[in-house]
Motif scaffolding. Structure first.
Motif, PDB file in Angstrom:
ATOM      1  N   PHE A  79       0.840  -1.202   0.000  1.00 37.90           N
ATOM      2  CA  PHE A  79       0.000   0.000   0.000  1.00 37.90           C
ATOM      3  C   PHE A  79       0.872   1.248   0.000  1.00 37.90           C
ATOM      4  CE2 PHE A  79      -2.152   3.387   2.339  1.00 37.90           C
ATOM      5  CZ  PHE A  79      -3.289   3.512   1.575  1.00 37.90           C
ATOM      6  N   MET A  80       1.847   1.257   0.909  1.00 31.03           N
ATOM      7  CA  MET A  80       2.685   2.438   1.054  1.00 31.03           C
ATOM      8  C   MET A  80       3.463   2.713  -0.244  1.00 31.03           C
ATOM      9  SD  MET A  80       5.157   3.222   4.227  1.00 31.03           S
ATOM     10  CE  MET A  80       6.584   2.311   3.717  1.00 31.03           C
ATOM     11  N   MET A  81       4.051   1.643  -0.795  1.00 31.20           N
ATOM     12  CA  MET A  81       4.894   1.840  -1.979  1.00 31.20           C
ATOM     13  C   MET A  81       4.083   2.318  -3.179  1.00 31.20           C
ATOM     14  SD  MET A  81       7.473  -1.373  -1.692  1.00 31.20           S
ATOM     15  CE  MET A  81       8.062  -1.162  -3.358  1.00 31.20           C
ATOM     16  N   VAL A  82       3.004   1.594  -3.462  1.00 32.79           N
ATOM     17  CA  VAL A  82       2.244   1.922  -4.670  1.00 32.79           C
ATOM     18  C   VAL A  82       1.565   3.284  -4.524  1.00 32.79           C
ATOM     19  CG1 VAL A  82       0.380   1.197  -6.195  1.00 32.79           C
ATOM     20  CG2 VAL A  82       1.927  -0.498  -5.223  1.00 32.79           C
ATOM     21  N   ALA A  83       0.951   3.517  -3.361  1.00 36.24           N
ATOM     22  CA  ALA A  83       0.255   4.794  -3.176  1.00 36.24           C
ATOM     23  C   ALA A  83       1.245   5.943  -3.241  1.00 36.24           C
ATOM     24  CB  ALA A  83      -0.481   4.805  -1.844  1.00 36.24           C
ATOM     25  N   MET A  84       2.441   5.724  -2.697  1.00 30.51           N
ATOM     26  CA  MET A  84       3.402   6.815  -2.681  1.00 30.51           C
ATOM     27  C   MET A  84       3.937   7.098  -4.082  1.00 30.51           C
ATOM     28  SD  MET A  84       6.217   7.332   0.239  1.00 30.51           S
ATOM     29  CE  MET A  84       5.213   7.233   1.675  1.00 30.51           C
ATOM     30  N   VAL A  85       4.255   6.031  -4.817  1.00 31.36           N
ATOM     31  CA  VAL A  85       4.786   6.221  -6.174  1.00 31.36           C
ATOM     32  C   VAL A  85       3.801   7.029  -7.023  1.00 31.36           C
ATOM     33  CG1 VAL A  85       5.253   5.037  -8.352  1.00 31.36           C
ATOM     34  CG2 VAL A  85       6.315   4.234  -6.244  1.00 31.36           C
ATOM     35  N   PHE A  86       2.535   6.601  -7.022  1.00 31.79           N
ATOM     36  CA  PHE A  86       1.584   7.261  -7.910  1.00 31.79           C
ATOM     37  C   PHE A  86       1.084   8.581  -7.329  1.00 31.79           C
ATOM     38  CE2 PHE A  86       1.643   2.889  -9.331  1.00 31.79           C
ATOM     39  CZ  PHE A  86       1.894   3.095 -10.665  1.00 31.79           C
ATOM     40  N   GLY A  87       1.019   8.646  -5.997  1.00 31.12           N
ATOM     41  CA  GLY A  87       0.639   9.908  -5.371  1.00 31.12           C
ATOM     42  C   GLY A  87       1.679  10.982  -5.659  1.00 31.12           C
ATOM     43  N   GLN A  88       2.947  10.602  -5.523  1.00 31.00           N
ATOM     44  CA  GLN A  88       4.018  11.558  -5.806  1.00 31.00           C
ATOM     45  C   GLN A  88       3.985  11.971  -7.279  1.00 31.00           C
ATOM     46  OE1 GLN A  88       5.992  13.121  -3.870  1.00 31.00           O
ATOM     47  NE2 GLN A  88       6.100  11.980  -1.965  1.00 31.00           N
ATOM     48  N   THR A  89       3.672  11.009  -8.142  1.00 32.12           N
ATOM     49  CA  THR A  89       3.585  11.340  -9.569  1.00 32.12           C
ATOM     50  C   THR A  89       2.547  12.434  -9.794  1.00 32.12           C
ATOM     51  OG1 THR A  89       4.127   9.060 -10.082  1.00 32.12           O
ATOM     52  CG2 THR A  89       3.197  10.374 -11.853  1.00 32.12           C
ATOM     53  N   ILE A  90       1.400  12.282  -9.151  1.00 34.77           N
ATOM     54  CA  ILE A  90       0.353  13.298  -9.293  1.00 34.77           C
ATOM     55  C   ILE A  90       0.857  14.638  -8.769  1.00 34.77           C
ATOM     56  CG2 ILE A  90      -1.879  14.052  -8.400  1.00 34.77           C
ATOM     57  CD1 ILE A  90      -2.888  11.324  -8.620  1.00 34.77           C
ATOM     58  N   ALA A  91       1.481  14.603  -7.594  1.00 34.85           N
ATOM     59  CA  ALA A  91       1.951  15.846  -6.979  1.00 34.85           C
ATOM     60  C   ALA A  91       2.977  16.533  -7.879  1.00 34.85           C
ATOM     61  CB  ALA A  91       2.546  15.548  -5.605  1.00 34.85           C
ATOM     62  N   VAL A  92       3.929  15.735  -8.357  1.00 35.55           N
ATOM     63  CA  VAL A  92       4.993  16.313  -9.188  1.00 35.55           C
ATOM     64  C   VAL A  92       4.420  16.864 -10.497  1.00 35.55           C
ATOM     65  CG1 VAL A  92       7.018  15.716 -10.570  1.00 35.55           C
ATOM     66  CG2 VAL A  92       6.890  15.005  -8.180  1.00 35.55           C
ATOM     67  N   ASN A  93       3.531  16.092 -11.132  1.00 31.74           N
ATOM     68  CA  ASN A  93       2.941  16.573 -12.380  1.00 31.74           C
ATOM     69  C   ASN A  93       2.142  17.851 -12.170  1.00 31.74           C
ATOM     70  OD1 ASN A  93       4.053  14.514 -13.754  1.00 31.74           O
ATOM     71  ND2 ASN A  93       2.176  13.359 -14.075  1.00 31.74           N
ATOM     72  N   THR A  94       1.451  17.918 -11.038  1.00 33.67           N
ATOM     73  CA  THR A  94       0.676  19.116 -10.749  1.00 33.67           C
ATOM     74  C   THR A  94       1.593  20.333 -10.668  1.00 33.67           C
ATOM     75  OG1 THR A  94      -0.931  17.818  -9.527  1.00 33.67           O
ATOM     76  CG2 THR A  94      -0.902  20.177  -9.080  1.00 33.67           C
ATOM     77  N   ILE A 142      -0.307   8.001   4.353  1.00 35.17           N
ATOM     78  CA  ILE A 142       0.009   6.787   3.615  1.00 35.17           C
ATOM     79  C   ILE A 142       0.833   5.825   4.460  1.00 35.17           C
ATOM     80  CG2 ILE A 142       1.506   5.957   1.782  1.00 35.17           C
ATOM     81  CD1 ILE A 142       0.404   7.918  -0.049  1.00 35.17           C
ATOM     82  N   MET A 143       1.695   6.395   5.305  1.00 38.11           N
ATOM     83  CA  MET A 143       2.533   5.526   6.123  1.00 38.11           C
ATOM     84  C   MET A 143       1.761   4.964   7.307  1.00 38.11           C
ATOM     85  SD  MET A 143       6.262   7.081   5.745  1.00 38.11           S
ATOM     86  CE  MET A 143       6.259   8.289   7.020  1.00 38.11           C
ATOM     87  N   ALA A 144       0.672   5.655   7.689  1.00 40.01           N
ATOM     88  CA  ALA A 144      -0.061   5.275   8.887  1.00 40.01           C
ATOM     89  C   ALA A 144      -0.536   3.819   8.887  1.00 40.01           C
ATOM     90  CB  ALA A 144      -1.229   6.234   9.106  1.00 40.01           C
ATOM     91  N   PRO A 145      -1.213   3.351   7.817  1.00 39.09           N
ATOM     92  CA  PRO A 145      -1.710   1.975   7.895  1.00 39.09           C
ATOM     93  C   PRO A 145      -0.580   0.981   8.093  1.00 39.09           C
ATOM     94  CG  PRO A 145      -2.447   3.044   5.869  1.00 39.09           C
ATOM     95  CD  PRO A 145      -1.551   4.000   6.554  1.00 39.09           C
ATOM     96  N   TYR A 146       0.526   1.210   7.426  1.00 40.15           N
ATOM     97  CA  TYR A 146       1.665   0.316   7.528  1.00 40.15           C
ATOM     98  C   TYR A 146       2.160   0.256   8.973  1.00 40.15           C
ATOM     99  CZ  TYR A 146       6.555  -1.041   7.034  1.00 40.15           C
ATOM    100  OH  TYR A 146       7.770  -1.622   7.185  1.00 40.15           O
TER     101      TYR A 146
END
Lengths: 317, 386
Positions: B177-192, B298-302
């Motif tokens: 969860f942490m890895m995938v959400a972070m990779v794609f979440g960061q992608t959105i943030a960076v693209n924005t 994102i890190m919380a559930p982990y």
């Protein structure tokens, strides 16, 4: 015809534009000039529907522009931007699809536009690999990508070399000749003077002058003539000549010639002409006249005059 | 270039007929498709996805290749405890293969198995006088069953054996969860922020409503994140199947399916916030700070699930809290603690929360996306209009 009426917009306590109204006729190039922070970009963003005005509206072809309709406008923002890592042709095609073109039509349009702008060899290069001038051309292509019915370009010529300016100006002219209104802002007033049909001057958020370029220039000539061949003292002593000033010309110092500018007080243009001719005849009696002509101000001079003058003027168009 | 009359007849531009007015869903899809295409062409993205899949496959396949017959492989004799009522069978007389100990009682022999002092115990069968029963912990030693062919009783019936399942699955789901959400979440943030920094966003907004732009980003990256999660799930299941761990496989299918569903909705939640928070700043170097709140989320559930996976009450509560539930609920399902309807209720809660997050993200985004210069404060973005 695109028209804005009574646009007003504040950011916090600062009023960026105040009751801004002007028209951008179809098939004409309208130059939008004003100093930094005068309100050009705010006005343009409102026309594009990117920003909402506090008051006022944007009207195109007689109807207020709804948020959806402004999708049909081509825009070039003040600060340049395209995706740096996306291929040029793909990027222009992407923008075209956002404007409703099919994928095939968008790809064809991107190719055609970029080739016309002299970027035919760079279609598959990423934008970051292009020189600044070429990025600027790409930006023009981005504005034209959706085949817009209105063009609003913020400083489209900044950063272009003279050849590129000619290319871009020709493409824009061609576009406008097909019936689209074009509004563009620029600090390069000589350029505006050269390619614009109409001029809108804004200062401190208020429109100072609008009208056709020629009208504006003629109005601001205000019965002034230029003469070369007489001494300033002699000219000042003539009863018809007022406001004698020496025209400073770069590189002309010490070459003997000295251009003087003077105005004549007259009720109408015909009377002014008579008075000026009287000055000329007197001048010919005292020596050789190398130059005598009615003075036409440059847009720079008009601009300077207009922005110090506090009252807005409406010029018949 | 001469001045002319104001009204010049407007002639149609050439492409007028081929242009369609697009709805915002269609526009969002166009934006999303670009995000997907760009990402799929990025070598870094592909390499990192492949690495993730290889790690998952290795984590399943390697232990099963190493494990299994460790006692026999060592060449040591199999240690067998004998019920005092059982006489040592002749088949076990080779001391090189079997090391026999006679216990004080049948119970003690079983206890020795539990303590792992011996590998197995031979006890008198209560139903069959003179018959034998074999007791082992997880797996009966092959040499023993071959020699005697006794009925076998295993003390640990769980297909996971002695493994701390709750812990391991919390770790697996939490990390994924942490890895995938972070990779794609960061992608959105960076693209924005790239769009803001390069001002391409102004061109885009002249063509597309802001909600379509935001929606497209969330859509595109959610599809990619879902794709990667599905791939990981399929690779995991395929590896379990291939290594013959069918019992584990059967237990994992439903929880993995739940995880995928929870993840997709949870990701939309996070993605909206990523885009909203990133839109507050206009410089790449400020992105990290801007998205810190959602990164913590994102890190919380982990972290939390890893700590509390053995506390059934806490896990029970966690499995209903949005985002936490993405990891906690599937883990509870594996441990056999959660009913299917519990997962459904939790999913409804998550979906409602996600709707709220999307609205919040969209509100922040539309109010700050055109703001340049110094970063906006979150409260200002929520209070003021553009």
């Amino acid at each position: 015809m695109l028209a804005v009426t009574g646009l007003t917009r504040s950011f916090g306590s600062r009023r960026a534009i105040d009751d801004v109204s002007f028209t951008v006729p179809s098939g004409q190039v309208t130059g939008f000039i004003g100093g930094n922070g005068a309100g050009k970009t705010t006005t343009m963003r409102i026309i594009l529907g990117v920003l909402v005005p506090d008051r006022g509206e944007v009207v195109f072809q007689g109807r207020p522009v709804a948020r959806e309709q402004s999708r049909d406008f081509g825009y070039m923002p003040e600060e340049r931007g395209l995706y740096p890592k996306m291929k040029l042709a793909e990027q222009i095609a992407y923008l075209a699809t956002l404007h409703g073109l099919s994928r095939a039509a968008a790809a064809a349009r991107a190719r055609q536009l970029l080739t016309g702008l002299g970027l035919g060899a760079r279609l598959d290069d990423t934008v970051e690999k292009l020189s600044l001038g070429n990025q600027q051309r790409a930006q023009v292509a981005a504005a034209l990508a959706g085949d817009p019915s209105v063009l609003v370009l913020d400083e489209p010529f900044s950063g272009l070399d003279p050849m590129a300016i000619d290319t871009v100006a020709a493409i824009l002219r061609d576009y406008v000749s097909r019936g689209a209104p074009l509004l563009f802002s620029s600090h390069q007033l000589d350029l505006v003077e050269r390619i614009c049909d109409r001029v809108v001057i804004i200062a401190a958020g208020k429109i100072r002058a609008t009208g056709s370029r020629d009208e504006l220039l003629r109005l601001h000539a205000s019965n002034r003539w230029e003469i070369d061949g007489v001494a300033p003292d002699w000219l000042a002593a003539q009863p018809q000549a007022d406001q004698v000033e020496t025209v400073e010309e770069p590189g002309q110092a010490g070459q003997g010639g000295r251009r003087l500018r003077f105005s004549v007080a007259a009720a109408d243009p015909a009377a002014a002409e008579q008075s000026a001719q009287a000055v000329l005849r007197a001048a010919l009696d005292v020596g050789a006249v190398r130059l005598f002509a009615p003075w036409r101000p440059s847009l720079v001079e008009v601009f300077r005059e207009v922005i110090v003058d506090e009252t807005p003027q409406e010029v018949s168009a | 270039m001469t001045s002319s009359q104001d009204v010049t007849p407007a002639r149609p531009t050439p492409a007028e007929g081929s242009r369609r007015q697009l709805g915002w869903l269609r526009l969002a899809w166009l934006v999303g498709r670009r995000e997907i295409t760009v990402q799929l062409r990025s070598r870094a993205f592909i390499v990192s996805a492949v690495i993730l899949l290889v790690v998952v496959a290795a984590a399943i396949v390697v232990p099963s290749l190493l494990g299994g017959d460790d006692d026999q492989a060592s060449g040591d004799p199999v240690k067998v405890a004998l019920d005092p009522q059982v006489s040592p069978p002749a088949a076990l007389s080779d001391p090189a293969l079997f090391e026999l100990t006679t216990a004080d009682s049948a119970d003690q022999a079983v206890q020795l198995v539990r303590d792992q002092t011996v590998d197995a115990a031979l006890v008198a069968s209560p139903n069959d006088p003179g018959g034998l029963g074999l007791v082992a912990l997880e797996e009966a030693p092959a040499a023993l069953t071959a020699a005697l062919q006794p009925p076998v009783a295993l003390l640990d019936q769980s297909p996971f054996g002695q493994m701390p399942v709750g812990y391991i699955m919390s770790l697996v789901f939490g990390l994924l969860f942490m890895m995938v959400a972070m990779v794609f979440g960061q992608t959105i943030a960076v693209n924005t922020v790239v769009e803001k920094q390069t001002r391409v966003v102004e061109i885009l907004l002249a063509a597309v409503p802001d909600r379509a732009l935001l929606g497209g980003k969330v859509l595109g990256n959610s599809i990619l994140a879902l794709g990667e999660t599905l791939l990981v799930g399929l690779v995991a299941l395929a590896c379990l199947q291939a290594t013959g761990q069918n019992q584990v496989l059967d237990l994992l299918v439903a929880p993995i399916a739940w995880y995928v569903v929870f993840f997709v909705i949870g990701f939309v939640f996070l993605a909206s916030l990523y885009a909203g928070l990133a839109s507050l700043v206009s410089r790449m170097e400020d992105v990290g700070n801007a998205v810190t709140p959602v990164t913590m989320l994102i890190m919380a559930p982990y972290m939390v699930v890893l700590i509390f996976n053995e506390n059934q009450d806490v896990m029970n509560v966690l499995s209903y809290i949005p985002i936490m539930s993405t990891v906690a609920m599937p883990v509870r399902q594996i441990l056999g603690q959660g009913q299917w309807w519990e997962a459904l209720v939790s999913l409804v809660i998550l979906t409602a929360a996600t709707l709220g997050a999307v609205l919040l993200g969209a509100r922040i985004y539309s109010r700050s996306i055109l703001h340049t210069g110094k970063g906006l404060k979150l409260v200002d973005a929520l209070r003021n209009r553009v």
